[in-house]
Design an enzyme around this catalytic site. Structure first.
Site, short mmCIF file in Angstrom:
data_model
loop_
_atom_site.label_atom_id
_atom_site.label_comp_id
_atom_site.label_asym_id
_atom_site.label_seq_id
_atom_site.Cartn_x
_atom_site.Cartn_y
_atom_site.Cartn_z
N ARG A 135 -115.01 -37.43 -54.58
CA ARG A 135 -115.91 -36.32 -54.23
C ARG A 135 -115.60 -35.07 -55.06
NH1 ARG A 135 -116.88 -36.76 -47.66
NH2 ARG A 135 -118.61 -38.22 -47.82
N LYS A 160 -117.23 -43.09 -37.13
CA LYS A 160 -118.10 -42.03 -36.61
C LYS A 160 -119.27 -42.57 -35.79
CE LYS A 160 -117.00 -38.72 -40.23
NZ LYS A 160 -117.47 -38.09 -41.47
N GLY A 216 -122.66 -40.96 -43.79
CA GLY A 216 -123.78 -40.70 -42.88
C GLY A 216 -124.99 -40.19 -43.66
P1 ADP Z 1 -116.96 -43.06 -44.26
O1 ADP Z 1 -116.07 -41.90 -44.57
O2 ADP Z 1 -116.90 -44.12 -45.28
O3 ADP Z 1 -118.36 -42.62 -43.91
P2 ADP Z 1 -116.01 -43.06 -41.50
O4 ADP Z 1 -115.53 -41.68 -41.70
O5 ADP Z 1 -117.12 -43.28 -40.51
O6 ADP Z 1 -116.38 -43.74 -42.90
O7 ADP Z 1 -114.80 -43.97 -40.95
C1 ADP Z 1 -113.64 -44.21 -41.70
C2 ADP Z 1 -112.45 -44.44 -40.81
O8 ADP Z 1 -112.68 -45.46 -39.85
C3 ADP Z 1 -111.26 -44.92 -41.61
O9 ADP Z 1 -110.37 -43.87 -41.75
C4 ADP Z 1 -110.70 -46.12 -40.80
O10 ADP Z 1 -109.30 -46.05 -40.59
C5 ADP Z 1 -111.43 -45.97 -39.49
N1 ADP Z 1 -111.56 -47.26 -38.79
C6 ADP Z 1 -112.21 -48.37 -39.20
N2 ADP Z 1 -112.06 -49.37 -38.32
C7 ADP Z 1 -111.28 -48.90 -37.32
C8 ADP Z 1 -110.76 -49.48 -36.10
N3 ADP Z 1 -111.01 -50.73 -35.77
N4 ADP Z 1 -110.02 -48.68 -35.29
C9 ADP Z 1 -109.77 -47.39 -35.64
N5 ADP Z 1 -110.22 -46.80 -36.77
C10 ADP Z 1 -110.97 -47.55 -37.60
C1 3PG Z 2 -118.79 -37.17 -44.50
O1 3PG Z 2 -117.61 -37.37 -44.81
O2 3PG Z 2 -119.54 -38.08 -44.12
C2 3PG Z 2 -119.35 -35.78 -44.67
O3 3PG Z 2 -118.47 -34.91 -45.28
C3 3PG Z 2 -119.84 -35.22 -43.34
O4 3PG Z 2 -118.79 -35.07 -42.43
P1 3PG Z 2 -119.10 -34.92 -40.87
O5 3PG Z 2 -119.60 -36.28 -40.40
O6 3PG Z 2 -117.80 -34.54 -40.23
O7 3PG Z 2 -120.16 -33.88 -40.72
MG MG Z 3 -115.08 -40.48 -43.38
#
Ligand code: ADP
Ligand code: 3PG
Ligand code: MG
Length: 393
Positions: A37, A197, A371
């Site tokens: 990023r 999330k 997201g």
């Molecule tokens: P991204 O940043 O790719 O959009 P998210 O922020 O939604 O993804 O989620 C990423 C996090 O989800 C990672 O840090 C990972 O450790 C966590 N995660 C994935 N599976 C699990 C699980 N089964 N239990 C707890 N945390 C998890």
């Molecule tokens: C992300 O990592 O998906 C963006 O930076 C948005 O973060 P947020 O879901 O905490 O708003």
């Molecule tokens: Mg993330």
């Protein structure tokens, strides 16, 4: 077409407020685990500094409720100093007389990074007074924060309403590539959705059913869906108030004849055993919390991945940052990379995963948005993009 930084003239000496998404994966000690990023926004910063603009960068990091030194953007300033030829300065605030003074003294062609915008509750409330205060420090607003362009916040959305504006190169590239992918998706279109999330992504999943032919749900996201199906989840991460929505999604998918795949085996960690004993199980009973998908699940998911013509993936399939729980995410990353489908992978942590497993160069488009890329694919635009001025032809 939206106005881009190339359309801006007379930048010399102007204070350009640039919203970026420096919400990078970071460990407890402030070490940046993946700098995609940061790297991807460098062309925009360099373009502006070469035009002799005075560049002020704004970003959030994580989800702090107020000032929290663990969520400081200072480590990002250090990374920027290594990557940029110009001077990079940092200040541990976003508004106030000290910030004003620093910006006033900022030299042409140099960069100032402000502190985490989420240290101020006004950010997520999209507070117009807060935005007007920040706007008073600058002349032009540039949004290059694709990763958070789905958030109607003060420094991404409101600033564009009060200042002349444009998008940056990163944003332009994301819009171009993701638009191509959604106009006529190649079918079967398989979406792999995981991560943590659940609260904010679940509402997008509902709409995704219409776009994709098959939804694969893993990671922490899966347990709320499993519970909605009446399956055991033990002590895994769930979102109690989202079970009803998950049930609606499952019913809707069934009614439309769309496939939703959920994990069928897991790596469970005993939450009562102090050593955190790990068990390979089909059912998450009692005190077990699911931290990764098991081998049977990997095989089930791989079958769909191998038959896909287009794949979108956001969200790790387990807590892959810990090598003990990295297997599922690594195997799915490799399957996506080796597939003949058109592949899009997005999200701060998911991009960290494909870089960790060294498959990023085999992905057709790597998006900085998690997201945000989901919502863009579903709606064709995002609030922080909509609010930017149109290009004058
Ligand atoms: P991204 O940043 O790719 O959009 P998210 O922020 O939604 O993804 O989620 C990423 C996090 O989800 C990672 O840090 C990972 O450790 C966590 N995660 C994935 N599976 C699990 C699980 N089964 N239990 C707890 N945390 C998890
Ligand atoms: C992300 O990592 O998906 C963006 O930076 C948005 O973060 P947020 O879901 O905490 O708003
Ligand atoms: Mg993330």
């Amino acid at each position: 077409m939206k106005r881009t930084i190339k359309d801006l003239v007379g930048l010399k000496g102007k204070v350009v407020l640039v919203r970026v998404d420096f919400n990078v994966p970071m460990d407890e000690g402030g070490k940046i685990l993946d700098n995609t990023r940061i790297k991807n926004v460098i062309p925009t910063i360099e373009y502006l500094t070469k035009q002799e603009a005075r560049v002020v960068l704004l970003s959030h990091l994580g989800r702090p409720k107020s000032f929290d030194t663990k969520k400081s953007l200072y480590p990002v300033a250090i990374e920027l100093m290594k990557r940029l030829e110009c001077n990079v300065d940092f200040i541990n605030a976003v508004v106030g007389s000290e910030v004003k003074k620093k910006i006033k003294n900022l030299k042409e062609g140099n960069v100032l990074l402000l502190e985490n915008t989420r240290f101020y509750k006004e950010e997520d409330k999209c507070d117009m007074d807060f935005a007007r205060e920040i706007a008073s420090y600058g002349d032009i607003f540039v949004n290059d924060a694709f990763g958070s362009a789905h958030r109607k916040n003060a420094t991404g959305f409101a600033l564009a309403r009060v200042l002349p504006n444009a998008i940056g190169f990163l944003m332009e590239k994301e819009i171009e590539n993701l638009s191509l992918a959604i106009k006529e998706p190649k079918r079967p279109f398989v979406a792999i959705l995981g991560g943590a999330k659940v609260d904010t992504k679940i509402k997008v999943i509902e709409k995704f059913i219409e776009k994709a032919d098959c939804l694969i749900i893993g990671g922490a996201m899966a347990y709320t869906f499993m519970l909605a199906r009446g399956e055991m989840v033990g002590m895994s991460v769930i979102e109690e108030d989202k079970i009803a929505v998950a049930k609606e999604i499952l019913d809707k998918a069934e009614a439309q004849g769309k496939k939703i795949l959920l994990p069928i085996d897991h790596l469970g960690v005993s939450t009562s055993d102090r050593k955190g004993k790990i068990e390979r199980v089909d059912k998450l009973k009692g005190d077990l919390a699911g931290y990764d998908i098991g081998d049977k699940t990997v095989e089930l998911f791989k079958k769909e991945i191998d038959g896909a013509s287009q794949i979108f993936w956001n969200g790790p399939l387990g807590m892959f940052e810990n090598p003990k729980f990295a297997g599922g995410t690594r195997k799915i990353a490799e399957a996506v990379a080796n597939s003949n489908a058109f592949t899009i992978v997005g999200g701060g942590d998911t991009v960290n995963a494909i870089n960790t497993f060294k498959v990023a160069d085999k992905i057709d488009f790597v998006s900085t948005g998690g997201g945000a890329s989901m919502e863009f694919i579903e709606q064709g635009s995002l609030p922080c993009i909509d609010v930017i001025q149109q290009k004058i032809r």
